[in-house]
Design an enzyme around this catalytic site. Structure first.
Site: not given
Lengths: 442, 340
Positions: A70, A104, A189, A242, A322, A326
């Site tokens: 992930h 995504n 999710h 997660h 995960d 950013h």
């Protein structure tokens, strides 16, 4: 040819896939594991005699390269946050030799050609093995199923609308039923958006003091309960992404006990950090640190301990990062407006070593849940150093201390609350197919 | 100006002397009360007492902060807090500038940090910020040189309101320690309640919060022992009011609410409004407080809001004094109040 052979000599080999935790040499060549030899003196002589390249890793741990089910490589569409090139370099720096990329992106990965694009982009610019994950629903809109069988054929290893729950129970039921066709898991999710209700951190004591809108644990609990029920009804393959709450761990444990096909992952940050980090009290950092804003949110210490217990008893199968890079702009703002996610690939192992140091789990167990276990969850040919396998491995210096410096991250995402943290346990070398893709000189 | 206006008040001299004592930590920002000591709070209140004497003068202007620029940057509408800071700055001789988010580059998409950096570059010594999101002043305070004063952030904190509330209670009742203070209503969305709880607890009051279960942080009900304060939590108003020295009603923050928290305003009033009958459960001389703005007839009945026990207007006046004290102390408290 003998000259192609490399012998890693003198290290402690931990390969849970073979039940090995012993001093042993690993001989690699032509990108594969050629031999595992126990008894270093004899093999040292063998190496000299046969002209093998000898790499002395005395005092180090050799393990299969880590497998991450992930992560977010952000390409295509969000190249300002990360690219496959930078993300895989970050993976290599963290000891990961196989990563699964969430879909995504922009556009989302929801057709076979999208999957093929990721695979070919990874071949061009990636330094570790990249497996695409396709969406469950077209555009992650939760309206209609994506062509999952086509994507599986093109190389998608799983399906997920990560970042969004598939809100329609009917559609989720269909996706799980359809997973019997693809043989690939539906990655859940699990977070009921109605209950999240705009919450930006765990709904608990810390949120109530900080005055931040809380995302309650039951948002995850009801979603996990629903989807385990749907997995039972359909016989589909469900993988909980997660997991973050004690209640979710209980539900997964009960589901497994009933023979339902459910697996689960937990992130390093949910295993080590808590919501206190947002108050700054645990970490000694200022409050409202947007780098601590993740989704699902950091939970309480009771949740954290339940996650560790779940990992130990096999309820939770594996650790997945995960990794969610950013930009500074995404994070240098008000807490509510900050993009959720943290850059984790490069700090995962060091952070998780705190669990080893705290005697919550052994180094061998940690390596197991980072290697063979995740590989088995997605059915990947990875996570092992058995003879004939890809020579994807890490050399770990378990005693080395280092300080996290986000400015040195390979990832474009410098968004880590761990900047300045002192860790023990360093990934010195990462090899993919016998090639060194990351190395920290001694 | 008359000679009288130029003469420093004795208490201000004391305040200046106190500046070199270790009580006031020389804070650069006023963000929350969670890391304050009772001594610091007392010092602000003592300084405010002097400032209140300035407010009583016919001409209130002093040159104490002459040459300082104070900007009020309000990202959320406000009457009393913004004007209170503005007049406090002006009474002390500072240049006060008001920035309203809707009429600034914020409406063009400028980020919070860029806006505050601009204010700093323009020369703002102190920026008073109100922001709808909790923690916004912290984000800013770590990245600029100007002093940041939190004029209210999200549901989180409103430290200057808490200080003026403490000041009002101490002025009226002579102490805070040992008093029973009941905070009523929409506690969940109230930054005033949170800061008041910090301040009241620090000074030794017994705090009770009361509201419908949906408007109380739920862990305060289920696990009050885990909180940093000793707090009594009541879901029914009658036991909460019994024997109270101070009753503080909070505004029902309908703009912050998502649907479904209470069935109707009518039912809320029936169960939780502070009216004359319910006030009788408190001590006969109990103070009635409200941070404003009030929804009269919703959380408080008009006769109570404007009754003999109400100190609501006094809170507003005291707010100016407290803000004068804070601006003075934040500026180093070095200038003589008469500018000499």
């Amino acid at each position: 040819m003998a000259t192609e052979r490399t012998r890693l000599i003198g290290g402690r080999l931990i390969d849970p896939s073979q039940g090995i935790d012993d001093l042993a040499d690993v001989v690699i060549g032509s990108g594969r594991v050629l031999e595992i030899v126990r008894g270093t003196e004899r093999s040292r002589r063998t190496a000299v005699a046969s002209g093998e390249r000898m790499v002395d890793v005395t005092g180090m741990v050799i393990a299969p390269g880590f497998v991450d089910l992930h992560c977010h490589l952000r390409e295509p569409g969000f190249e300002d946050k990360e690219t496959i090139a930078t993300g895989t370099r970050a993976a290599a720096a963290g000891g990961f030799t196989t990563v699964c990329a969430m879909p995504n992106t922009s556009p989302t990965i929801d057709t076979a050609s999208d999957v093929e694009w990721v695979i070919s982009a990874a071949r061009r610019g990636g330094v570790v093995r990249v497996h695409p994950i396709g969406t469950i629903t077209r555009g992650e809109k939760g309206q209609e199923l994506s062509e999952m069988a086509d994507m599986a054929q093109a190389g998608a290893v799983a399906f997920s609308d990560d970042g969004n729950m598939v809100k329609s129970a009917r559609l989720m039921r269909n996706a799980l039923a359809y997973s019997r066709v693809t043989g690939r898991p539906i990655v859940d999710h699990a977070e009921d958006p109605d209950l999240v209700d705009g919450g930006v951190m765990h709904d608990g004591r810390v949120a109530s003091i900080l005055g931040l809108r809380g995302s309650p644990a039951e948002a995850e609990e009801v979603a996990v309960a629903r989807d385990i029920a749907l997995a039972r009804a359909t016989g589909g393959k469900l993988h909980i992404a997660h997991a973050s709450t004690a209640a979710a761990v209980d539900l997964i444990r009960q589901g497994k006990a009933r023979g339902i096909s459910v697996t689960a992952e937990v992130t390093p940050h949910h295993l080590v950090l808590t919501d206190e980090w947002i108050a700054g009290t645990s970490a000694g950092h200022p409050p409202f640190n947007t780098n601590c804003r993740v989704n699902p949110p950091l939970r309480t210490d009771a949740d954290r301990m339940a996650l560790i217990a779940g990992l130990l008893d096999g309820t939770i199968d594996c650790i997945a990062t995960d990794h969610a890079p950013h930009t500074v702009v995404d994070k240098d703002c008000e807490f509510d407006q900050a993009a959720p996610g943290l850059s984790m690939l490069e700090t995962a192992f060091g952070l998780l070593m705190r669990l080893v140091d705290g005697e919550h789990l052994s180094l061998a167990t940690l390596i197991k849940v980072l290697t063979i276990n995740p590989a088995q969850v997605f059915g990947l040919d990875a996570g092992t150093l058995r003879v004939g396998a890809n020579a994807d491995l890490v050399v770990i210096d378990p005693g080395a201390e280092w300080t996290v410096d986000v400015r040195k991250f390979q990832s474009k995402g410098k968004n880590s609350p761990l900047h300045g943290e002192r860790f023990r346990g360093l990934v010195r070398t990462t090899m993919v197919g016998g090639e060194v893709v990351h190395e920290v000189p001694q | 100006m008359t000679a009288t206006e130029h003469r420093p008040a004795a208490n201000l001299e004391q305040a200046r002397a106190d500046r070199v004592t270790p009580v006031w930590k020389g804070r650069r920002h006023i963000l929350d009360l969670d890391d304050w000591s009772p001594g610091e709070i007392a010092q602000v209140m003592d300084t405010a007492l002097t400032m209140k004497s300035i407010l009583a003068r016919p001409i209130k202007k002093t040159p104490t902060l002459r040459g300082k620029t104070i900007v009020t940057a309000f990202y959320e509408s406000s009457t009393r807090t913004r004007i209170s800071f503005e007049v406090a700055a002006k009474y002390l001789g500072a240049d006060a500038v008001n920035m309203t988010a809707s009429a600034s580059s914020v409406s063009k998409g400028e980020s919070l940090l860029d806006t505050v950096r601009t204010l700093q570059a323009i020369g703002a010594d102190i920026v008073v910020m109100r922001h709808p999101q909790s923690g916004a002043p912290w984000v800013v305070s770590e990245r600029v040189n100007s002093s940041i004063v939190n004029g209210g952030d999200g549901w989180h904190a409103h430290p200057t309101q808490a200080l003026l509330d403490l000041f009002t209670i101490r002025e009226r009742l002579g102490r805070v320690a040992g008093l029973k203070v009941t905070i009523l209503g929409d506690v969940l969305h109230s930054r005033v309640a949170r800061s008041d709880i910090w301040g009241l607890s620090l000074l030794g009051a017994d705090v009770t919060v009361c509201g419908p279960p949906t408007l109380l942080p739920r862990d305060w009900v289920t696990d009050p022992g885990g909180l940093p304060w000793k707090l009594r939590v009541e879901e029914r108003i009658e036991p909460a009011l019994e024997g109270a020295d101070v009753v503080m009603a909070l505004r029902l923050q309908r703009e912050r609410m998502h649907a479904g928290l209470i069935p109707s305003i009518r039912e809320y009033c029936r169960l939780y409004a502070l009216n004359a009958d319910r006030l009788k459960l408190a001590k006969t001389d109990a103070l009635v407080m409200h941070p404003g703005p009030m929804n009269e007839g919703v959380e408080i009945s008009p006769d109570v809001a404007h009754g003999a026990q109400s100190v609501i207007e006094e809170q507003v006046t005291n707010g100016v004094a407290i803000r004068m004290a804070l601006l003075y102390l934040l500026s180093g408290g070095t200038a003589r109040p008469d500018g000499e």
